[in-house]
Design an enzyme around this catalytic site. Sequence first.
Site, PDB file in Angstrom:
ATOM      1  CB  CYS A 136      -0.914   0.004   1.235  1.00  0.00           C
ATOM      2  SG  CYS A 136      -1.814   1.545   1.465  1.00  0.00           S
ATOM      3  CE1 TYR A 224      11.736  14.943  10.213  1.00  0.00           C
ATOM      4  CE2 TYR A 224      11.025  13.497   8.432  1.00  0.00           C
ATOM      5  CZ  TYR A 224      11.378  13.687   9.754  1.00  0.00           C
ATOM      6  OH  TYR A 224      11.374  12.618  10.630  1.00  0.00           O
TER       7      TYR A 224
HETATM    8  N1  LIG Z   1      14.636   7.835  11.997  1.00  0.00           N
HETATM    9  C1  LIG Z   1      14.497   8.915  12.749  1.00  0.00           C
HETATM   10  O1  LIG Z   1      15.473   9.547  13.194  1.00  0.00           O
HETATM   11  C2  LIG Z   1      13.123   9.414  13.086  1.00  0.00           C
HETATM   12  C3  LIG Z   1      12.980  10.275  14.177  1.00  0.00           C
HETATM   13  C4  LIG Z   1      11.711  10.758  14.477  1.00  0.00           C
HETATM   14  C5  LIG Z   1      10.618  10.383  13.729  1.00  0.00           C
HETATM   15  N2  LIG Z   1      10.807   9.533  12.674  1.00  0.00           N
HETATM   16  C6  LIG Z   1       9.619   9.168  11.892  1.00  0.00           C
HETATM   17  O2  LIG Z   1       9.379   7.768  12.048  1.00  0.00           O
HETATM   18  C7  LIG Z   1       8.658   7.270  10.901  1.00  0.00           C
HETATM   19  C8  LIG Z   1       9.341   6.033  10.370  1.00  0.00           C
HETATM   20  O3  LIG Z   1      10.617   6.428   9.906  1.00  0.00           O
HETATM   21  P1  LIG Z   1      11.890   5.445   9.934  1.00  0.00           P
HETATM   22  O4  LIG Z   1      12.982   6.192  10.590  1.00  0.00           O
HETATM   23  O5  LIG Z   1      11.483   4.123  10.448  1.00  0.00           O
HETATM   24  O6  LIG Z   1      12.211   5.396   8.377  1.00  0.00           O
HETATM   25  P2  LIG Z   1      12.442   4.173   7.383  1.00  0.00           P
HETATM   26  O7  LIG Z   1      12.746   4.809   6.087  1.00  0.00           O
HETATM   27  O8  LIG Z   1      13.379   3.205   7.979  1.00  0.00           O
HETATM   28  O9  LIG Z   1      11.000   3.461   7.322  1.00  0.00           O
HETATM   29  C9  LIG Z   1       9.910   4.118   6.739  1.00  0.00           C
HETATM   30  C10 LIG Z   1       8.964   3.069   6.173  1.00  0.00           C
HETATM   31  O10 LIG Z   1       7.876   3.744   5.570  1.00  0.00           O
HETATM   32  C11 LIG Z   1       7.662   3.201   4.278  1.00  0.00           C
HETATM   33  N3  LIG Z   1       7.055   4.183   3.377  1.00  0.00           N
HETATM   34  C12 LIG Z   1       7.636   5.288   2.858  1.00  0.00           C
HETATM   35  N4  LIG Z   1       6.772   5.905   2.032  1.00  0.00           N
HETATM   36  C13 LIG Z   1       5.625   5.169   2.031  1.00  0.00           C
HETATM   37  C14 LIG Z   1       4.383   5.297   1.377  1.00  0.00           C
HETATM   38  N5  LIG Z   1       4.150   6.282   0.507  1.00  0.00           N
HETATM   39  N6  LIG Z   1       3.422   4.374   1.638  1.00  0.00           N
HETATM   40  C15 LIG Z   1       3.651   3.348   2.483  1.00  0.00           C
HETATM   41  N7  LIG Z   1       4.826   3.165   3.135  1.00  0.00           N
HETATM   42  C16 LIG Z   1       5.795   4.081   2.898  1.00  0.00           C
HETATM   43  C17 LIG Z   1       9.051   2.767   3.793  1.00  0.00           C
HETATM   44  O11 LIG Z   1       8.972   1.807   2.761  1.00  0.00           O
HETATM   45  C18 LIG Z   1       9.641   2.218   5.088  1.00  0.00           C
HETATM   46  O12 LIG Z   1       9.328   0.854   5.263  1.00  0.00           O
HETATM   47  C19 LIG Z   1       8.622   8.440   9.914  1.00  0.00           C
HETATM   48  O13 LIG Z   1       7.367   9.103  10.007  1.00  0.00           O
HETATM   49  C20 LIG Z   1       9.727   9.381  10.412  1.00  0.00           C
HETATM   50  O14 LIG Z   1       9.500  10.729  10.064  1.00  0.00           O
HETATM   51  C21 LIG Z   1      12.010   9.034  12.327  1.00  0.00           C
HETATM   52  C1  LIG Z   2      17.232  12.809   7.715  1.00  0.00           C
HETATM   53  C2  LIG Z   2      16.045  12.963   8.536  1.00  0.00           C
HETATM   54  C3  LIG Z   2      16.185  12.541   9.955  1.00  0.00           C
HETATM   55  C4  LIG Z   2      15.106  13.156  10.770  1.00  0.00           C
HETATM   56  C5  LIG Z   2      14.989  12.406  12.036  1.00  0.00           C
HETATM   57  C6  LIG Z   2      14.095  13.103  13.003  1.00  0.00           C
HETATM   58  O1  LIG Z   2      12.757  13.082  12.599  1.00  0.00           O
HETATM   59  C7  LIG Z   2      14.509  14.527  13.226  1.00  0.00           C
HETATM   60  C8  LIG Z   2      14.940  14.918  14.420  1.00  0.00           C
HETATM   61  C9  LIG Z   2      15.285  16.344  14.576  1.00  0.00           C
HETATM   62  C10 LIG Z   2      15.759  16.874  15.705  1.00  0.00           C
HETATM   63  C11 LIG Z   2      16.046  16.075  16.865  1.00  0.00           C
HETATM   64  C12 LIG Z   2      16.448  16.725  18.016  1.00  0.00           C
HETATM   65  C13 LIG Z   2      16.630  15.953  19.224  1.00  0.00           C
HETATM   66  C14 LIG Z   2      16.735  16.626  20.425  1.00  0.00           C
HETATM   67  C15 LIG Z   2      16.593  15.833  21.682  1.00  0.00           C
HETATM   68  O2  LIG Z   2      17.493  14.803  21.752  1.00  0.00           O
HETATM   69  C16 LIG Z   2      16.525  16.645  22.984  1.00  0.00           C
HETATM   70  O3  LIG Z   2      17.659  16.494  23.750  1.00  0.00           O
HETATM   71  C17 LIG Z   2      16.254  18.136  22.861  1.00  0.00           C
HETATM   72  C18 LIG Z   2      15.350  18.564  24.027  1.00  0.00           C
HETATM   73  C19 LIG Z   2      13.892  18.254  23.671  1.00  0.00           C
HETATM   74  C20 LIG Z   2      13.056  17.946  24.940  1.00  0.00           C
HETATM   75  O4  LIG Z   2      13.380  16.969  25.652  1.00  0.00           O
HETATM   76  O5  LIG Z   2      12.041  18.640  25.177  1.00  0.00           O
END
Ligand SMILES: NC(=O)c1ccc[n+]([C@@H]2O[C@H](COP(=O)([O-])OP(=O)(O)OC[C@H]3O[C@@H](n4cnc5c(N)ncnc54)[C@H](O)[C@@H]3O)[C@@H](O)[C@H]2O)c1
Ligand SMILES: CCCCC[C@H](O)/C=C/C=C\C=C\C=C\[C@@H](O)[C@@H](O)CCCC(=O)O
Length: 337
Positions: A136, A224
Amino acid sequence: MKDIDSQPSWFMFHYYREQSKIIENFNGFGYESYSVMQKRPIQIGIYYLVEFARQEEQRESRSSTVGSQRCSRIQMEGKVALVTGGAQGIGKAIVRGLMEKGASVALIDIAVEKGEEYKNVLDKEFGSDKSLFIKCDVTKKDQLKDAFQKTVERFGKLHIVINNAGINNEKNWEKTINVNLTGMIRGTHLGLKYMRTQNGGEGGLILNMSSLAGIMPVAHQPVYTASKFGIIGFTRAIAAASDVGQYGVRINTICPGFVNTDLLQTIDKEENMGEYFQYRDNIKAMMDQYGIHEPTSVVQGVIDLIENENLNGAVMKITVSAGIHYEEYGPQYQPKM
Ligand SMILES: NC(=O)c1ccc[n+]([C@@H]2O[C@H](COP(=O)([O-])OP(=O)(O)OC[C@H]3O[C@@H](n4cnc5c(N)ncnc54)[C@H](O)[C@@H]3O)[C@@H](O)[C@H]2O)c1
Ligand SMILES: CCCCC[C@H](O)/C=C/C=C\C=C\C=C\[C@@H](O)[C@@H](O)CCCC(=O)O
């Protein structure tokens, strides 16, 4: 600044708090602030006491519900969950965490090979009747609608939706909005369609995956960041609507810091970062500063929100430094009904 007496109370609290910081580090700088503080010691005390008491009350009410015997905790055995982006990364870890708690899970993803491989692994560990992989693309509304329908046809009900699928692409920024924000909104609406008690649903939880980038703007990921801020705003609003409308569905966001998944690799790809590719080392420096979680660190937060029925609308943060905690919003920032 016009006379601060005419400012609203929330402004005056924050103004005095900032002023007091200058006083605490008073070194001759900020003399005018010192004189202001001298004139208004009572107001400062009043605002500090009021705000401190309010925040203490919020902390106590939340801690008295999270993890204690007194809060009502639902059991996951027999529950049905749908996880978008469940074939790898954070979603993959969430799928396993839910199944280990006894839930049946539909994992939906565009990554067919990874999804089918993972389904085979899950079948061996939990039995073939406990999970379902559905190809999907969450940006295609008919595919997403079909995935929810197939899930309910297969398992009979739906109790948990994790809108997790997300990408990082500042070059094709419309795609980022379509996956991260529009896909999440559609997933929330479809979850409510099947879970609302007014529709014959059994209620449950919808959890939308934001990020700390949804709380702290990241200069080199503006789209993002926008998508993740949007997730929090939408979710807090519709959680309030669920309260008012008595949907029987709790709706939350989780904001992890950096997590060790393929998503982090996109920082080194010009086709993802576009004009911000030149700043990739800035983001890497943030990772060094804040640390990087493993995907399993997010799973406990998900389970806490599923099992604790008292947290509708709460915004959970998961950081290396502070672990699981919650974003605090002042009274003026509570959802307007
Ligand atoms: N990795 C990080 O540092 C981090 C931090 C905070 C939040 N997030 C969030 O966590 C979520 C998962 O990210 P992740 O780090 O596991 O990334 P990832 O790339 O490892 O996994 C993402 C998954 O989503 C799927 N996907 C992407 N586009 C899609 C679509 N159009 N339809 C269905 N599935 C789709 C991919 O195939 C993959 O399996 C995301 O929303 C990301 O923004 C990630
Ligand atoms: C290439 C994309 C990667 C994006 C990953 C993710 O979604 C983005 C994270 C962006 C910023 C992260 C900041 C993290 C900060 C914390 O570790 C914290 O120490 C800052 C204090 C926040 C709190 O506790 O209120």
